[in-house]
Design a protein around this motif. Structure first.
Motif, PDB file in Angstrom:
ATOM      1  N   SER A 143       0.862  -1.180   0.000  1.00  0.00           N
ATOM      2  CA  SER A 143       0.000   0.000   0.000  1.00  0.00           C
ATOM      3  C   SER A 143       0.899   1.232   0.000  1.00  0.00           C
ATOM      4  O   SER A 143       2.129   1.125   0.011  1.00  0.00           O
ATOM      5  N   ALA A 144       0.282   2.393   0.021  1.00  0.00           N
ATOM      6  CA  ALA A 144       1.057   3.629   0.082  1.00  0.00           C
ATOM      7  C   ALA A 144       1.956   3.623   1.318  1.00  0.00           C
ATOM      8  O   ALA A 144       3.070   4.148   1.285  1.00  0.00           O
ATOM      9  N   ASP A 145       1.497   2.995   2.401  1.00  0.00           N
ATOM     10  CA  ASP A 145       2.274   2.964   3.653  1.00  0.00           C
ATOM     11  C   ASP A 145       3.535   2.116   3.543  1.00  0.00           C
ATOM     12  O   ASP A 145       4.544   2.416   4.172  1.00  0.00           O
ATOM     13  N   THR A 146       3.479   1.050   2.758  1.00  0.00           N
ATOM     14  CA  THR A 146       4.616   0.122   2.693  1.00  0.00           C
ATOM     15  C   THR A 146       5.405   0.232   1.392  1.00  0.00           C
ATOM     16  O   THR A 146       6.410  -0.439   1.220  1.00  0.00           O
ATOM     17  N   PHE A 147       4.953   1.086   0.472  1.00  0.00           N
ATOM     18  CA  PHE A 147       5.582   1.231  -0.844  1.00  0.00           C
ATOM     19  C   PHE A 147       7.065   1.584  -0.714  1.00  0.00           C
ATOM     20  O   PHE A 147       7.937   0.886  -1.231  1.00  0.00           O
ATOM     21  N   PHE A 170       0.688  -2.349 -10.689  1.00  0.00           N
ATOM     22  CA  PHE A 170      -0.418  -1.466 -10.315  1.00  0.00           C
ATOM     23  C   PHE A 170      -1.667  -2.001 -10.991  1.00  0.00           C
ATOM     24  O   PHE A 170      -1.698  -2.135 -12.213  1.00  0.00           O
ATOM     25  N   TRP A 171      -2.696  -2.311 -10.208  1.00  0.00           N
ATOM     26  CA  TRP A 171      -3.868  -2.996 -10.734  1.00  0.00           C
ATOM     27  C   TRP A 171      -5.122  -2.524 -10.009  1.00  0.00           C
ATOM     28  O   TRP A 171      -5.050  -1.780  -9.026  1.00  0.00           O
ATOM     29  N   ALA A 172      -6.284  -2.964 -10.487  1.00  0.00           N
ATOM     30  CA  ALA A 172      -7.556  -2.730  -9.808  1.00  0.00           C
ATOM     31  C   ALA A 172      -8.477  -3.907 -10.076  1.00  0.00           C
ATOM     32  O   ALA A 172      -8.352  -4.593 -11.083  1.00  0.00           O
ATOM     33  N   GLU A 173      -9.399  -4.114  -9.158  1.00  0.00           N
ATOM     34  CA  GLU A 173     -10.307  -5.259  -9.208  1.00  0.00           C
ATOM     35  C   GLU A 173     -11.153  -5.280 -10.486  1.00  0.00           C
ATOM     36  O   GLU A 173     -11.425  -6.326 -11.053  1.00  0.00           O
ATOM     37  N   LEU A 184      -0.031  -3.405  -6.111  1.00  0.00           N
ATOM     38  CA  LEU A 184      -0.603  -2.244  -5.459  1.00  0.00           C
ATOM     39  C   LEU A 184      -1.949  -1.929  -6.097  1.00  0.00           C
ATOM     40  O   LEU A 184      -2.030  -1.704  -7.305  1.00  0.00           O
ATOM     41  N   ASP A 185      -2.991  -1.951  -5.288  1.00  0.00           N
ATOM     42  CA  ASP A 185      -4.355  -1.684  -5.743  1.00  0.00           C
ATOM     43  C   ASP A 185      -4.512  -0.173  -5.930  1.00  0.00           C
ATOM     44  O   ASP A 185      -4.477   0.586  -4.962  1.00  0.00           O
ATOM     45  N   THR A 186      -4.668   0.274  -7.192  1.00  0.00           N
ATOM     46  CA  THR A 186      -4.732   1.710  -7.463  1.00  0.00           C
ATOM     47  C   THR A 186      -5.986   2.347  -6.876  1.00  0.00           C
ATOM     48  O   THR A 186      -5.966   3.521  -6.516  1.00  0.00           O
ATOM     49  N   ASP A 187      -7.088   1.594  -6.767  1.00  0.00           N
ATOM     50  CA  ASP A 187      -8.302   2.144  -6.180  1.00  0.00           C
ATOM     51  C   ASP A 187      -8.111   2.468  -4.698  1.00  0.00           C
ATOM     52  O   ASP A 187      -8.595   3.470  -4.200  1.00  0.00           O
ATOM     53  N   ALA A 188      -7.384   1.597  -4.013  1.00  0.00           N
ATOM     54  CA  ALA A 188      -7.173   1.782  -2.572  1.00  0.00           C
ATOM     55  C   ALA A 188      -6.035   2.759  -2.283  1.00  0.00           C
ATOM     56  O   ALA A 188      -5.875   3.216  -1.158  1.00  0.00           O
ATOM     57  N   ASN A 189      -5.236   3.077  -3.295  1.00  0.00           N
ATOM     58  CA  ASN A 189      -4.065   3.943  -3.116  1.00  0.00           C
ATOM     59  C   ASN A 189      -4.016   5.015  -4.199  1.00  0.00           C
ATOM     60  O   ASN A 189      -3.024   5.176  -4.897  1.00  0.00           O
ATOM     61  N   GLN A 190      -5.124   5.756  -4.312  1.00  0.00           N
ATOM     62  CA  GLN A 190      -5.253   6.714  -5.419  1.00  0.00           C
ATOM     63  C   GLN A 190      -4.246   7.851  -5.337  1.00  0.00           C
ATOM     64  O   GLN A 190      -3.719   8.283  -6.363  1.00  0.00           O
ATOM     65  N   GLN A 191      -3.942   8.321  -4.145  1.00  0.00           N
ATOM     66  CA  GLN A 191      -3.013   9.442  -4.019  1.00  0.00           C
ATOM     67  C   GLN A 191      -1.616   9.039  -4.502  1.00  0.00           C
ATOM     68  O   GLN A 191      -0.995   9.742  -5.291  1.00  0.00           O
TER      69      GLN A 191
END
Length: 132
Positions: free
Chosen positions: A7-11, A25-28, A55-62
């Motif tokens: 996630s953005a936190d662990t990137f 970088f992906w999304a469901e 990394l789920d782009t929807d969950a990590n949009q910023q």
């Protein structure tokens, strides 16, 4: 080694804490992402020396915005904390292997020298008139 979800936190820690890191970088809802998933997973089992992150782009949009992700799937490769590959679109298995081989063969002394040179240049003057 299997893929890991980041996630953005662990990137940042994932990239700086490992030699070679691939980030998918992906999304469901993304069809091509779902087709690329098994290719990516299979490749991760063949290269135990590479970290395969998703990394789920929807969950990590910023974070996705900061990295300039415009289309998914996008694959980025980092080596020693430096982004050395960035491409949108699902890669077929052989193309993914070519990317991994190329990343492994990079002369990182040369890459770091180029990064330092670019940073020094950007610190000296405005680069709006130059194309990279």
């Amino acid at each position: 080694m299997a893929t890991i979800d980041i996630s953005a936190d662990t990137f940042e820690t994932t990239i700086t804490g490992n030699d070679i890191v691939l980030v998918d970088f992906w999304a469901e809802w993304c069809g091509p992402c779902k087709r690329f998933g098994p290719i990516y997973e299979k490749s991760s089992e063949q290269h135990s020396d590479v970290v395969y992150a998703k990394l789920d782009t929807d969950a990590n949009q910023q974070l996705s915005g900061q990295l300039g992700i415009e289309g998914i799937p996008t694959l980025m490769a980092f080596r020693e904390g430096v982004m050395v590959f960035n491409q949108a679109g699902a890669l077929p298995g052989p193309a993914l292997e070519q990317v991994i081989d190329a990343v492994k063969k990079l002369d990182m002394d040369e890459v770091h020298a180029q990064v330092e040179k670019l940073q020094a240049e950007h610190g000296d003057h405005d680069h709006a008139d130059h194309q990279h």
